[in-house]
Design an enzyme around this catalytic site. Structure first.
Site, PDB file in Angstrom:
ATOM      1  N   HIS A   1       0.828  -1.206   0.000  1.00  0.00           N
ATOM      2  CA  HIS A   1       0.000   0.000   0.000  1.00  0.00           C
ATOM      3  C   HIS A   1       0.865   1.261   0.000  1.00  0.00           C
ATOM      4  O   HIS A   1       0.383   2.341   0.338  1.00  0.00           O
ATOM      5  CB  HIS A   1      -0.900   0.016   1.237  1.00  0.00           C
ATOM      6  CG  HIS A   1      -1.700  -1.221   1.428  1.00  0.00           C
ATOM      7  ND1 HIS A   1      -2.588  -1.676   0.480  1.00  0.00           N
ATOM      8  CD2 HIS A   1      -1.737  -2.133   2.441  1.00  0.00           C
ATOM      9  CE1 HIS A   1      -3.152  -2.805   0.905  1.00  0.00           C
ATOM     10  NE2 HIS A   1      -2.636  -3.105   2.087  1.00  0.00           N
TER      11      HIS A   1
ATOM     12  N   LYS B   1      -6.000   0.159  10.933  1.00  0.00           N
ATOM     13  CA  LYS B   1      -7.068  -0.012   9.948  1.00  0.00           C
ATOM     14  C   LYS B   1      -7.873  -1.265  10.305  1.00  0.00           C
ATOM     15  O   LYS B   1      -7.321  -2.247  10.800  1.00  0.00           O
ATOM     16  CB  LYS B   1      -6.486  -0.121   8.533  1.00  0.00           C
ATOM     17  CG  LYS B   1      -5.672   1.109   8.112  1.00  0.00           C
ATOM     18  CD  LYS B   1      -5.275   1.073   6.654  1.00  0.00           C
ATOM     19  CE  LYS B   1      -4.510  -0.167   6.244  1.00  0.00           C
ATOM     20  NZ  LYS B   1      -3.255  -0.346   7.001  1.00  0.00           N
TER      21      LYS B   1
ATOM     22  N   HIS C   1      -6.765  -4.775  -1.210  1.00  0.00           N
ATOM     23  CA  HIS C   1      -5.992  -6.016  -1.280  1.00  0.00           C
ATOM     24  C   HIS C   1      -6.373  -6.812  -2.525  1.00  0.00           C
ATOM     25  O   HIS C   1      -6.239  -8.029  -2.557  1.00  0.00           O
ATOM     26  CB  HIS C   1      -6.217  -6.868  -0.041  1.00  0.00           C
ATOM     27  CG  HIS C   1      -5.889  -6.169   1.229  1.00  0.00           C
ATOM     28  ND1 HIS C   1      -6.826  -5.500   1.977  1.00  0.00           N
ATOM     29  CD2 HIS C   1      -4.708  -5.998   1.870  1.00  0.00           C
ATOM     30  CE1 HIS C   1      -6.253  -4.961   3.030  1.00  0.00           C
ATOM     31  NE2 HIS C   1      -4.957  -5.237   2.990  1.00  0.00           N
TER      32      HIS C   1
END
Length: 331
Positions: free
Chosen positions: A57, A105, A219
């Site tokens: 990310h 998260k 993802h």
């Protein structure tokens, strides 16, 4: 034959962090065993901010270590949570008596391992955890489910809480502030092409020409539905309208916006999306108080974007405007 700039897939995180250390030697320090990143120059007399999650990310989270944001970031393997032992070591490296805020998260592995790390640290250190769950694509009425995923609103939490910590806010105050930012935020994403993890040859899902996936995860997860691809103006409206409703942004109010590329989206496209977002908000009577556009929370090489809106308050705007010096964000 690899289609990525990698040596061995199992080494991508370690080798990428070696490169980040070379690029930003005065900003970050890379700790190799266990793996985590801290500021190059430690800070004292303030609450420490620690975040982390799976790699893939970038620039999240290591790119947001520095003045005005994080004190430490803990990367896992690609799309995998860091271990509790990594997290514990990072907290021990940066917490200096004022306590530490763990920004997490909302993914099962991340929540579990950050919670275990907090248990391992015991009562010798003051800790608070703020969970970021802004993804409207995963809204559910199932109270036993995992809840909304955490995506790009984590940037707003790290920025605003980071500024508060620099100003000497106490741990409980920074944590309460972070929870208010989360409650005022929402995100939606769409993609025209999914990502292909290092070492693999096929994307996580495939679309036919002229299709887009609406509500994707970071993802490589499929979204809510496959829709016909539309113009930038139509796409931005499809993404922004539900967000405005979710955060109760009203005519006469304002928002902080993050126009985020998912990894393979050109700056030209993000600039167009930003202009369309401004036009949409103008039409709704909502002020675009602040906006950033770029690739901040990516999904490897996914071609798509997310829009995050945070309902503005004077306090949020004041802290958003405070100085920040990190590899990925600076003003």
């Amino acid at each position: 034959m690899s289609s990525h700039v990698v040596n061995r897939p199992e080494n991508v995180v370690r080798e990428a962090l070696e490169g980040l250390q070379i690029l930003y030697p005065t900003t970050i320090s890379y700790h190799r065993d266990p793996t985590f990143v801290t500021r190059a120059q430690g800070s004292r007399g303030k609450v420490a901010l620690v975040s982390g999650g799976g790699a893939g990310h970038e620039p999240l989270h290591s790119g947001f270590v520095g003045l005005g944001m994080l004190d430490a970031a803990v990367p896992g393997a690609v799309f995998a949570s860091p271990t509790a032992f990594q997290i514990r070591a990072a907290v021990e490296a940066v917490e200096n008596g004022q306590g530490a805020l763990l920004i997490v998260k909302n993914y099962t592995g991340d929540k579990l391992n950050f919670s275990i790390a907090a248990e391992l640290l015991g009562t010798e250190r003051q800790l608070e955890i703020v969970v970021v769950d802004d993804d409207l694509a995963t809204v559910s009425t199932d109270n036993d489910g995992p809840g909304r995923r955490g995506t790009a609103a984590v940037i707003a939490v790290e920025k605003i809480c980071g500024a508060a910590a620099e100003r000497g806010f106490a741990l409980a105050e920074v944590a309460e502030l972070g929870r208010r930012v989360v409650s005022a935020s929402a995100t939606l994403s769409a993609a025209f092409r999914s990502c292909t993890p290092p070492g693999q040859t096929r994307p996580s899902f495939e679309l036919a020409p002229g299709e887009m996936e609406f509500g994707v995860g970071i993802h490589g997860e499929r979204g809510r539905e496959t829709r016909p691809a539309v113009t930038a103006a139509e796409l931005v409206e499809q993404l922004a309208a539900p967000i405005v409703e979710a955060i109760s942004a009203e005519r006469g109010g304002g928002v902080i916006a993050i126009v985020n590329g998912l990894g393979a989206t050109h700056d030209l496209e993000l600039a167009i999306a930003t202009a369309e977002l401004k036009s949409f908000l103008d039409g709704a009577g909502i002020a675009l108080d602040r906006v950033i556009a770029g690739s901040f929370v990516t999904a490897l090489d996914m071609h798509g974007l997310s829009i995050t809106l945070v309902r503005s308050t004077d306090e949020f705007l004041d802290l958003w405007d405070a100085p920040v010096r990190t590899a990925a964000l600076s003003w």
